[in-house]
Design a protein around this motif. Structure first.
Motif, PDB file in Angstrom:
ATOM      1  N   MET A   1       0.780  -1.247  -0.026  1.00 31.59           N
ATOM      2  CA  MET A   1      -0.018  -0.077  -0.077  1.00 31.59           C
ATOM      3  C   MET A   1       0.901   1.230   0.076  1.00 31.59           C
ATOM      4  O   MET A   1       0.416   2.265  -0.509  1.00 31.59           O
ATOM      5  N   ARG A   2       2.220   1.390   0.801  1.00 32.71           N
ATOM      6  CA  ARG A   2       2.938   2.442   1.014  1.00 32.71           C
ATOM      7  C   ARG A   2       3.359   2.634  -0.750  1.00 32.71           C
ATOM      8  O   ARG A   2       3.659   3.665  -1.157  1.00 32.71           O
ATOM      9  N   LEU A   3       3.940   1.371  -1.138  1.00 30.67           N
ATOM     10  CA  LEU A   3       4.764   1.632  -2.644  1.00 30.67           C
ATOM     11  C   LEU A   3       3.799   2.102  -3.542  1.00 30.67           C
ATOM     12  O   LEU A   3       4.171   2.576  -4.423  1.00 30.67           O
ATOM     13  N   ASN A   4       2.584   1.608  -3.718  1.00 28.47           N
ATOM     14  CA  ASN A   4       1.580   2.014  -4.752  1.00 28.47           C
ATOM     15  C   ASN A   4       0.511   2.858  -4.160  1.00 28.47           C
ATOM     16  O   ASN A   4      -0.400   2.429  -3.719  1.00 28.47           O
ATOM     17  N   PRO A   5       0.736   4.262  -4.440  1.00 27.67           N
ATOM     18  CA  PRO A   5      -0.467   5.069  -4.009  1.00 27.67           C
ATOM     19  C   PRO A   5      -1.578   5.073  -4.793  1.00 27.67           C
ATOM     20  O   PRO A   5      -2.684   5.770  -4.255  1.00 27.67           O
ATOM     21  N   LEU A   6      -1.465   4.285  -5.825  1.00 25.13           N
ATOM     22  CA  LEU A   6      -2.815   4.290  -6.651  1.00 25.13           C
ATOM     23  C   LEU A   6      -3.376   2.794  -6.202  1.00 25.13           C
ATOM     24  O   LEU A   6      -4.227   2.002  -7.275  1.00 25.13           O
ATOM     25  N   ALA A   7      -3.197   2.336  -5.109  1.00 24.87           N
ATOM     26  CA  ALA A   7      -3.587   0.790  -4.885  1.00 24.87           C
ATOM     27  C   ALA A   7      -5.088   0.552  -5.295  1.00 24.87           C
ATOM     28  O   ALA A   7      -6.173   1.256  -4.968  1.00 24.87           O
ATOM     29  N   PRO A   8      -5.071  -0.406  -6.281  1.00 22.14           N
ATOM     30  CA  PRO A   8      -6.261  -0.949  -6.939  1.00 22.14           C
ATOM     31  C   PRO A   8      -7.149  -1.620  -5.903  1.00 22.14           C
ATOM     32  O   PRO A   8      -6.649  -2.191  -4.965  1.00 22.14           O
ATOM     33  N   PRO A   9      -8.447  -1.990  -6.283  1.00 20.82           N
ATOM     34  CA  PRO A   9      -9.119  -2.359  -5.316  1.00 20.82           C
ATOM     35  C   PRO A   9      -8.941  -3.788  -4.862  1.00 20.82           C
ATOM     36  O   PRO A   9      -9.164  -4.192  -3.907  1.00 20.82           O
ATOM     37  N   TRP A  10      -8.155  -4.613  -5.755  1.00 20.36           N
ATOM     38  CA  TRP A  10      -8.087  -6.012  -5.523  1.00 20.36           C
ATOM     39  C   TRP A  10      -6.974  -6.125  -4.221  1.00 20.36           C
ATOM     40  O   TRP A  10      -6.779  -6.866  -3.429  1.00 20.36           O
ATOM     41  N   TYR A  11      -6.148  -4.885  -3.823  1.00 21.79           N
ATOM     42  CA  TYR A  11      -5.144  -4.890  -2.919  1.00 21.79           C
ATOM     43  C   TYR A  11      -6.139  -5.066  -1.493  1.00 21.79           C
ATOM     44  O   TYR A  11      -5.741  -5.811  -0.486  1.00 21.79           O
ATOM     45  N   PHE A  12      -7.281  -4.347  -1.749  1.00 25.38           N
ATOM     46  CA  PHE A  12      -8.285  -4.350  -0.172  1.00 25.38           C
ATOM     47  C   PHE A  12      -8.672  -5.694  -0.108  1.00 25.38           C
ATOM     48  O   PHE A  12      -9.013  -5.979   1.074  1.00 25.38           O
ATOM     49  N   GLY A  13      -9.330  -6.199  -1.190  1.00 26.33           N
ATOM     50  CA  GLY A  13      -9.525  -7.793  -1.243  1.00 26.33           C
ATOM     51  C   GLY A  13      -8.483  -8.548  -0.383  1.00 26.33           C
ATOM     52  O   GLY A  13      -8.890  -9.270   0.541  1.00 26.33           O
ATOM     53  N   MET A  14      -7.370  -8.528  -0.812  1.00 30.07           N
ATOM     54  CA  MET A  14      -6.362  -9.076  -0.110  1.00 30.07           C
ATOM     55  C   MET A  14      -5.920  -9.102   1.095  1.00 30.07           C
ATOM     56  O   MET A  14      -6.072  -9.624   2.014  1.00 30.07           O
ATOM     57  N   GLN A  15      -5.997  -7.546   1.568  1.00 29.99           N
ATOM     58  CA  GLN A  15      -6.029  -7.113   2.815  1.00 29.99           C
ATOM     59  C   GLN A  15      -7.059  -7.686   3.663  1.00 29.99           C
ATOM     60  O   GLN A  15      -6.946  -8.147   4.833  1.00 29.99           O
ATOM     61  N   GLY A  16      -8.301  -7.720   3.114  1.00 27.26           N
ATOM     62  CA  GLY A  16      -9.530  -8.095   3.875  1.00 27.26           C
ATOM     63  C   GLY A  16      -9.171  -9.578   4.368  1.00 27.26           C
ATOM     64  O   GLY A  16      -9.446  -9.838   5.473  1.00 27.26           O
ATOM     65  N   ARG A  17      -8.980 -10.552   3.650  1.00 24.50           N
ATOM     66  CA  ARG A  17      -8.672 -11.926   3.817  1.00 24.50           C
ATOM     67  C   ARG A  17      -7.424 -12.037   4.958  1.00 24.50           C
ATOM     68  O   ARG A  17      -7.606 -12.881   6.048  1.00 24.50           O
ATOM     69  N   ILE A  18      -6.564 -11.210   4.577  1.00 25.73           N
ATOM     70  CA  ILE A  18      -5.225 -11.204   5.522  1.00 25.73           C
ATOM     71  C   ILE A  18      -5.878 -10.928   7.198  1.00 25.73           C
ATOM     72  O   ILE A  18      -5.410 -11.500   8.125  1.00 25.73           O
ATOM     73  N   LEU A  19      -6.584  -9.725   7.157  1.00 25.16           N
ATOM     74  CA  LEU A  19      -7.181  -9.366   8.629  1.00 25.16           C
ATOM     75  C   LEU A  19      -8.153 -10.090   9.283  1.00 25.16           C
ATOM     76  O   LEU A  19      -7.975 -10.366  10.257  1.00 25.16           O
ATOM     77  N   PHE A  20      -8.930 -11.032   8.293  1.00 21.17           N
ATOM     78  CA  PHE A  20      -9.681 -11.971   8.794  1.00 21.17           C
ATOM     79  C   PHE A  20      -9.234 -12.977   9.449  1.00 21.17           C
ATOM     80  O   PHE A  20      -9.249 -13.305  10.539  1.00 21.17           O
TER      81      PHE A  20
END
Length: 476
Positions: A374-393
């Motif tokens: 997320m820090r490296l890519n300020p244009l973080a696309p939606p799928w980054y957040f999907g991956m983040q969600g499963r990791i946080l779960f």
């Protein structure tokens, strides 16, 4: 020794990953000490590597070594019909008179050149070539045409005792029209960490599936008649479809990647992205048969690595498919290689983070990896957040997981599954039921066990958490 494009690629394939990194930096003009500092090895070790490199490449001088890298990228040579655009990086102009800042600007230019060639999947003119030309962006037309350059990057650097200001611009080499520009203003603290930070930011804004170069390329491809599309055009359009993570988008991505490979079967990164598309097909139930999806996934990942053993996406894909086949030790080895080659690649880090959380390795390492992406890519696309969600779960941070998942693709069944799981784990039965109802209605071929088998989920704690929450949410 004289090299044509094909023989360059063949000769460079003989180098190990570490030897290639040393050779690239030496060809770009770095000293033994600078290379040692960059790669965390002793200058004497650099010298030993160079002796082996010279022998493998059949060269005797630094000029001969540089010739191997001039105009060569980390990917193999491609056929003319599939050739991607060629990029040139001008040495960043230092507006300070102090020699230390001139050295800093040259080091920054060299790092950006080397990393773009490695991570963007594009041929990049070697830094020493651009420096030796001595031309300025305003009078580059003739040199750019001779080198076959499509785009060029230029920049200016100012510095004082407190701050560094860097301006970077991407322009069309044919007409000089500016396509993108950005200004970076950073405090001077650790100068080497600052150099790394600036390099990483520029790379990830320019490169990757949501980067400026990809956006420019896709827009150009859409204006072309279908019959004139090249392999690289099909590849760019495929990546865009692939990152929707919908059933229709993934199927179209597989079709477009396959079309690109018909035109250019040596396109290593295209094989890697096709492997990733088959992995999405496997875990989301988008294909007719799970075993067929897994076999296609394995074959395409292995094809990518035969062509480019340093492709970080291919290593990440191979790691997960090995886990699907029960080889967890092989999975961890492949993931380590993916991180070795993709440690600065914002598009690879989320894949590895998901694998750490659900597949093999230490789940505690997953959250720092996704945060770094997320820090490296300020244009973080939606799928980054999907991956983040499963990791946080998987980490038990269910409220944060829901917030991340709501920023992801609404058309992806795994996003709906993890939304239902996260709400169920918090006792929010109504919200869990709504997500589960959507999942059943929109993706009748999807099931939790299909996801577990096709992702695959082999980390024990994550597996238990998913199955327990699935029971609470009454998921299929």
């Amino acid at each position: 020794m004289t090299f044509d494009v094909a023989s360059k690629a063949q000769a460079l394939d003989a180098l190990s990953g570490r030897e290639r990194a040393v050779a690239e930096k030496f060809a770009a003009g770095m000293t033994y000490r600078e290379i040692g500092n960059a790669l965390f090895i002793a200058p004497t070790t650099v010298r030993t590597h160079l002796a082996a490199i010279y022998e493998k490449l059949g060269v005797r001088t630094k000029i001969g070594l540089a010739a191997c890298f001039a105009g060569a990228s980390s990917a193999p040579a491609r056929s003319l019909s599939g050739a991607p655009p060629v990029l040139a990086i001008f040495p960043i102009e230092c507006l300070n008179s102090e020699e230390r800042w001139r050295r800093f600007a040259d080091g920054l230019s060299s790092d950006i050149t080397i990393d773009l060639a490695r991570y963007a999947g594009l041929p990049v003119i070697a830094f020493h070539t651009m420096k030796s030309l001595g031309s300025k962006p305003a009078d580059f037309a003739a040199d750019g045409k001779a080198l076959g350059v499509t785009y060029f990057v230029s920049g200016q650097l100012r510095a004082d005792d407190q701050r560094i200001r860097l301006t970077i611009e991407l322009a069309d080499a044919g007409n000089g029209v500016s396509l993108w520009s950005e200004r970076y203003d950073r405090p001077i603290e650790d100068i080497f960490a600052l150099q790394d930070s600036l390099t990483e930011n520029v790379i990830n804004v320019l490169a990757g599936s949501f980067g400026t170069l990809a956006t420019v390329g896709r827009n150009a491809a859409r204006r072309k008649p279908p019959a004139s599309l090249r392999a690289y055009d099909f590849y760019l359009l495929a990546v865009e479809q692939h990152t929707t993570f919908s059933r229709a988008g993934n199927a179209e991505a597989i079709r477009l990647f396959s079309r690109a490979l018909e035109l250019d079967p040596t396109f290593a990164n295209c094989w890697a992205e096709l492997a990733y598309a088959y992995s999405v097909e496997a875990c989301n139930g988008f294909g007719d048969d799970l075993l067929t999806s897994i076999e296609n996934w394995r074959i395409t990942a292995e094809n990518a690595l035969r062509l480019d053993p340093t492709d970080s996406c291919a290593h990440a894909c191979l790691g997960n498919v090995r886990a699907c086949l029960g080889d967890l030790e092989g999975a961890e080895r492949a993931h380590r290689r993916a991180l070795e080659y993709g440690s600065h690649h914002a598009g690879i880090l989320p894949l590895l983070a998901g694998s750490k959380a659900l597949v093999a390795g230490d789940p505690a390492e997953a959250i720092p990896l996704i945060e770094r992406a997320m820090r490296l890519n300020p244009l973080a696309p939606p799928w980054y957040f999907g991956m983040q969600g499963r990791i946080l779960f998987a980490a038990g941070r269910h409220r944060e997981a829901v917030a991340a998942l709501r920023r992801s693709s609404p058309e992806s069944p795994d996003v709906l599954m993890f939304l239902a799981l996260s709400h169920a784990a918090m006792g929010e039965t109504a919200e869990a039921a709504r997500a589960a109802a959507r999942l059943r209605a929109e993706f009748p071929g999807f099931s939790v066990e299909r996801f577990i088998a096709g992702y695959p989920v082999t980390n024990r704690d994550a597996l238990l958490a998913i199955r327990h929450a699935a029971e609470l949410a009454n998921l299929p």
